[in-house]
Write a protein that holds these residues in place. Structure first.
Motif, mmCIF file in Angstrom:
data_model
loop_
_atom_site.group_PDB
_atom_site.id
_atom_site.type_symbol
_atom_site.label_atom_id
_atom_site.label_comp_id
_atom_site.label_asym_id
_atom_site.label_seq_id
_atom_site.Cartn_x
_atom_site.Cartn_y
_atom_site.Cartn_z
ATOM 1 N N PRO A 127 -8.876 -8.740 5.633
ATOM 2 C CA PRO A 127 -9.328 -8.032 4.421
ATOM 3 C C PRO A 127 -8.182 -7.343 3.669
ATOM 4 O O PRO A 127 -8.120 -7.418 2.435
ATOM 5 N N VAL A 128 -7.276 -6.668 4.393
ATOM 6 C CA VAL A 128 -6.233 -5.931 3.673
ATOM 7 C C VAL A 128 -5.224 -6.883 3.018
ATOM 8 O O VAL A 128 -4.665 -6.579 1.961
ATOM 9 N N ILE A 129 -4.993 -8.026 3.636
ATOM 10 C CA ILE A 129 -4.086 -9.000 3.009
ATOM 11 C C ILE A 129 -4.752 -9.591 1.773
ATOM 12 O O ILE A 129 -4.152 -9.677 0.693
ATOM 13 N N LEU A 130 -6.019 -9.990 1.917
ATOM 14 C CA LEU A 130 -6.734 -10.614 0.797
ATOM 15 C C LEU A 130 -6.857 -9.648 -0.379
ATOM 16 O O LEU A 130 -6.560 -9.992 -1.536
ATOM 17 N N MET A 131 -7.282 -8.409 -0.098
ATOM 18 C CA MET A 131 -7.438 -7.436 -1.182
ATOM 19 C C MET A 131 -6.074 -6.995 -1.719
ATOM 20 O O MET A 131 -5.953 -6.664 -2.899
ATOM 21 N N GLY A 132 -5.066 -7.033 -0.856
ATOM 22 C CA GLY A 132 -3.718 -6.688 -1.312
ATOM 23 C C GLY A 132 -3.204 -7.662 -2.347
ATOM 24 O O GLY A 132 -2.405 -7.311 -3.221
ATOM 25 N N ILE A 133 -3.658 -8.906 -2.265
ATOM 26 C CA ILE A 133 -3.219 -9.934 -3.208
ATOM 27 C C ILE A 133 -4.124 -9.988 -4.441
ATOM 28 O O ILE A 133 -3.652 -10.093 -5.572
ATOM 29 N N PHE A 134 -5.441 -9.896 -4.231
ATOM 30 C CA PHE A 134 -6.371 -10.212 -5.317
ATOM 31 C C PHE A 134 -7.108 -9.000 -5.916
ATOM 32 O O PHE A 134 -7.877 -9.166 -6.854
ATOM 33 N N TYR A 135 -6.896 -7.810 -5.360
ATOM 34 C CA TYR A 135 -7.620 -6.651 -5.900
ATOM 35 C C TYR A 135 -6.615 -5.529 -6.130
ATOM 36 O O TYR A 135 -6.271 -4.794 -5.221
ATOM 37 N N LYS B 189 -3.984 2.764 -0.701
ATOM 38 C CA LYS B 189 -3.605 2.925 0.707
ATOM 39 C C LYS B 189 -4.718 3.559 1.534
ATOM 40 O O LYS B 189 -4.922 3.190 2.695
ATOM 41 N N GLU B 190 -5.464 4.512 0.939
ATOM 42 C CA GLU B 190 -6.537 5.161 1.700
ATOM 43 C C GLU B 190 -7.594 4.130 2.115
ATOM 44 O O GLU B 190 -8.069 4.134 3.267
ATOM 45 N N GLY B 191 -7.962 3.274 1.189
ATOM 46 C CA GLY B 191 -8.967 2.249 1.495
ATOM 47 C C GLY B 191 -8.476 1.272 2.544
ATOM 48 O O GLY B 191 -9.213 0.913 3.475
ATOM 49 N N ALA B 192 -7.216 0.833 2.426
ATOM 50 C CA ALA B 192 -6.662 -0.143 3.365
ATOM 51 C C ALA B 192 -6.612 0.414 4.782
ATOM 52 O O ALA B 192 -6.996 -0.257 5.749
ATOM 53 N N VAL C 2 -13.912 3.597 0.072
ATOM 54 C CA VAL C 2 -12.900 4.656 0.098
ATOM 55 C C VAL C 2 -11.969 4.548 -1.115
ATOM 56 O O VAL C 2 -11.594 5.554 -1.732
ATOM 57 N N SER C 3 -11.604 3.328 -1.471
ATOM 58 C CA SER C 3 -10.676 3.158 -2.606
ATOM 59 C C SER C 3 -11.308 3.617 -3.933
ATOM 60 O O SER C 3 -10.604 4.073 -4.825
ATOM 61 N N ARG C 4 -12.640 3.502 -4.047
ATOM 62 C CA ARG C 4 -13.296 3.874 -5.299
ATOM 63 C C ARG C 4 -13.384 5.389 -5.485
ATOM 64 O O ARG C 4 -13.585 5.875 -6.599
ATOM 65 N N VAL C 5 -13.335 6.137 -4.376
ATOM 66 C CA VAL C 5 -13.452 7.596 -4.493
ATOM 67 C C VAL C 5 -12.096 8.286 -4.330
ATOM 68 O O VAL C 5 -12.035 9.518 -4.241
ATOM 69 N N THR C 6 -11.033 7.518 -4.241
ATOM 70 C CA THR C 6 -9.682 8.097 -4.132
ATOM 71 C C THR C 6 -8.822 7.564 -5.281
ATOM 72 O O THR C 6 -9.235 6.672 -6.031
ATOM 73 N N GLN C 7 -7.627 8.101 -5.362
ATOM 74 C CA GLN C 7 -6.760 7.808 -6.517
ATOM 75 C C GLN C 7 -6.317 6.342 -6.546
ATOM 76 O O GLN C 7 -6.007 5.763 -5.497
ATOM 77 N N ALA C 8 -6.249 5.776 -7.737
ATOM 78 C CA ALA C 8 -5.820 4.376 -7.896
ATOM 79 C C ALA C 8 -4.352 4.222 -7.506
ATOM 80 O O ALA C 8 -3.585 5.196 -7.548
ATOM 81 N N TYR D 28 0.816 -1.208 0.000
ATOM 82 C CA TYR D 28 0.000 0.000 0.000
ATOM 83 C C TYR D 28 0.857 1.268 0.000
ATOM 84 O O TYR D 28 0.347 2.354 0.328
ATOM 85 N N TYR D 29 2.144 1.097 -0.341
ATOM 86 C CA TYR D 29 3.077 2.218 -0.561
ATOM 87 C C TYR D 29 2.860 3.336 0.444
ATOM 88 O O TYR D 29 2.761 4.522 0.077
ATOM 89 N N SER D 30 2.810 2.958 1.720
ATOM 90 C CA SER D 30 2.489 3.970 2.730
ATOM 91 C C SER D 30 3.060 3.580 4.083
ATOM 92 O O SER D 30 2.794 2.480 4.581
ATOM 93 N N ASN D 31 3.829 4.484 4.683
ATOM 94 C CA ASN D 31 4.307 4.239 6.037
ATOM 95 C C ASN D 31 3.194 4.410 7.068
ATOM 96 O O ASN D 31 3.281 3.865 8.168
ATOM 97 N N VAL D 32 2.151 5.176 6.714
ATOM 98 C CA VAL D 32 1.004 5.289 7.622
ATOM 99 C C VAL D 32 0.315 3.930 7.723
ATOM 100 O O VAL D 32 -0.016 3.452 8.817
#
Length: 598
Positions: free
Chosen positions: A497-505, A510-513, A568-574, A111-115
């Motif tokens: 959820p974040v691991i599963l979506m990190g692999i398959f979606y 990062k905002e959504g995660a 959140v991911s759908r309304v923020t940048q890909a 998710y390219y984010s230290n946060v």
């Protein structure tokens, strides 16, 4: 040779073995400290994973829960076993190919984010401390009975042992220690199970004995099935039928799902798949681990049924002065309490709690004894006929004594209980240590730190984690399996959820995660704390959201996590293009190379 001396020998020998392995496998680099150098064989890794995963809750508590809850306890068997399959098949190979050995590292890079990485670190620490509290409590219970010390002293002894091989050897020391611990714990669990199965049903395998007919005192077949007999015995005492459940279908579903997804998101199990050389080896070791785990899990229902039957037939209606020695020993440990409500000198078992709260004694047996020689309780009695409190966590440990098995079997179970609790505690402490030293310091706060400084920070973090875990072991917020179930709910609501979506979606950003993790964790934590600690009197099905108990609310938290993260991911940048390409690449079953250098 008496039981006490044999126990000292067995437990002492196992400690010597663990410490010897820790010295032999002392970690000299961060790679050895975090992932054992990445060169462990699949079979050894499978045994270590099984020991890591089969905690004090599996060894000590699960059969106790089954013994008391009967059918309702099937959620633990389905959830924990199913969760391991989910992890091994759905997540582990892809995480292994991604190459980041900690969950926060995966989340931070994916998710390219230290946060996001920091939020994951907080979740790891939270989940791991909740889980490790149950393990340290398990260690204390084992020591309390078998080394005849106070439970709190037992916790401190456990802290000292874990400190030695976790801080010294890191993952390398823990891995090979866990292989030894698996051998001890599975032998300790199966030997009494086989003995009891032969004595009660004539079957060598507990798994078949569970569904067989029972023998009488002369060894003749009574023609009555074990579960049929147990149903009759518990119903005569006013309990519900052993083979009937009291939980609603929706609650069973949500608890099972929370345990499954929580298992798949447990960081101390995930990291084990990075200790083998290749992705292919990770899959093989997952298969071995499943085999090793199944040996215990398919035996546990039989052990629970044997224990409940023997316990009732041995204790109920027996004069206190005529009870076997194990009853007094556990009473001395504070894990059994008897209150002679009708003053007939006999122990009555019935539905409901015998008195309010856990046993509180006015002093030791030498300082204050009742009319029958029992320890005097200061608790307020309840209105029902039940007179005896038996802590569920002692069922497996007391099982050999209840069944009159040889002294060496009793001593062996003590060593197995210690091994189960210590193995998982060590794995969890290492995860906490690596989350702080690697993910928080190296990757976030102090990126210029040298490897030597990082290794020192990891060891210091492990020391602090052991001290905190010991505190929670001495002051646990519930009995072992309840505390562990808490951890699974939090892991399901935050990581899965974040691991599963990190692999398959690949569109997940990062905002959504971050939003999903925070919402899932906060909701689940708040729900559990409210019903378990703030308003326990409201902890009934009438007050639960959708009829879901605190044990199953992790599933609702997980669904919220998915919904919020997706919205959140759908309304923020890909995510950046290179991240999306990485996500596409890790799902392709090729490129399985050597362990990634960290």
């Amino acid at each position: 040779m008496d039981v006490q001396l044999l126990t000292y020998i067995f437990v002492g020998a196992s400690f010597a073995l663990y410490i010897g392995i820790a010295i032999w496998s002392r970690a000299g680099s961060t790679k050895e400290f975090y992932v054992a150098g990445g060169g462990v064989s699949p079979v050894a890794n499978g045994a270590a994973t099984a020991a890591d995963w089969m905690s004090a809750a599996s060894f000590i508590s699960m059969a106790g829960i089954i013994a008391y809850a009967g059918y309702d306890a099937s959620v633990y068997l389905m959830g924990w076993t199913g969760g391991y399959v989910l992890l091994a098949m759905l997540l582990a190979p892809y995480l292994r190919k991604f190459g980041k050995f900690t969950v926060p590292d995966f989340i931070g890079d994916r998710y390219y984010s230290n946060v996001a990485r920091t939020v994951a670190v907080i979740c790891v620490i939270f989940v791991s401390f909740t889980y490790v509290a149950g393990q340290m409590r398990g260690v204390g219970i084992v020591f309390a009975r078998f080394l005849e010390v106070d439970v709190n002293i037992g916790v401190i002894i456990g802290m000292a042992i874990v400190f030695f091989y976790a801080v010294l050897g890191g993952m390398k020391g823990i891995t090979y220690t866990q292989v030894a611990q698996y051998c001890v714990l599975i032998f300790a669990f199966l030997v009494p199970a086989v003995f009891l199965s032969i004595m009660m049903t004539g079957h060598i395998l507990p798994q078949t004995g569970f569904g067989a007919t029972v023998l009488d005192a002369s060894g003749n077949d009574t023609g009555v099935y074990l579960l049929e007999r147990l149903d009759q015995v518990v119903q005569d005492l006013g309990f519900g039928a052993y083979t009937d459940g009291s939980k609603s279908t929706i609650d069973v579903f949500f608890i099972t799902a929370a345990l499954m997804c929580g298992t798949a998101g447990l960081p101390h199990v995930i990291v084990r798949f990075f200790t083998v050389p290749r992705v292919r080896d990770a899959r093989i070791s997952a298969g071995w681990a499943l085999f090793f785990i199944a040996l215990l899990y398919t035996s546990a229902p039989a052990v629970g049924a044997f224990a409940r039957t023997n316990l009732i037939e041995t204790v109920n209606g027996t004069e206190y002065k005529e009870l076997p020695g194990w009853f007094y020993n556990w009473e001395n440990s504070g894990l059994i309490g008897w209150m002679d409500k009708n003053n007939d000198g006999r122990v009555q078992m019935a539905a409901g709690a015998p008195f309010e709260g856990k046993p509180t004694f006015s002093g030791s047996r030498e300082e204050a004894t009742g009319a029958q020689g029992e320890r005097v309780l200061t608790n307020t009695p309840t209105d029902n006929a039940s007179e005896v409190y038996i802590d569920r966590d002692i069922i497996v440990l007391a099982n050999p004594e209840i069944g009159n098995l040889p002294a060496w079997v009793i001593a062996l179970v003590a060593a197995g209980g210690v091994a189960a609790a210590l193995s998982t505690a060590a794995g969890l402490l290492l995860v906490i240590s690596s989350a702080i030293s690697h993910d928080l310091l190296k990757k976030t706060l102090v990126p210029d730190i040298t490897e030597k400084q990082e290794l020192l920070a990891a060891r210091l973090a492990a020391v602090v984690a052991i001290v905190i875990a010991g505190y929670f072991g001495i002051n646990p917020p519930g009995f072992v399996a309840q505390v562990v179930a808490f951890a699974f709910g939090l892991a399901a609501a935050s990581f899965f959820p974040v691991i599963l979506m990190g692999i398959f979606y690949r569109r997940m950003n990062k905002e959504g995660a971050i939003a999903g993790m925070l919402v899932g964790l906060a909701f689940t934590f708040g729900y559990i704390v409210y019903f378990k600690f703030i308003s326990p009197e409201l902890n009934t099905a009438d007050n639960w959201l959708f009829g879901v108990s605190p044990e199953g609310i992790g599933t609702v938290g997980m669904i919220l996590n998915f919904v919020v993260a997706f919205a959140v991911s759908r309304v923020t940048q890909a995510p950046p293009e290179h991240i999306q390409h990485i996500v596409e690449d890790i799902r392709v079953p090729r490129g399985a190379g050597a362990a990634t250098q960290h």
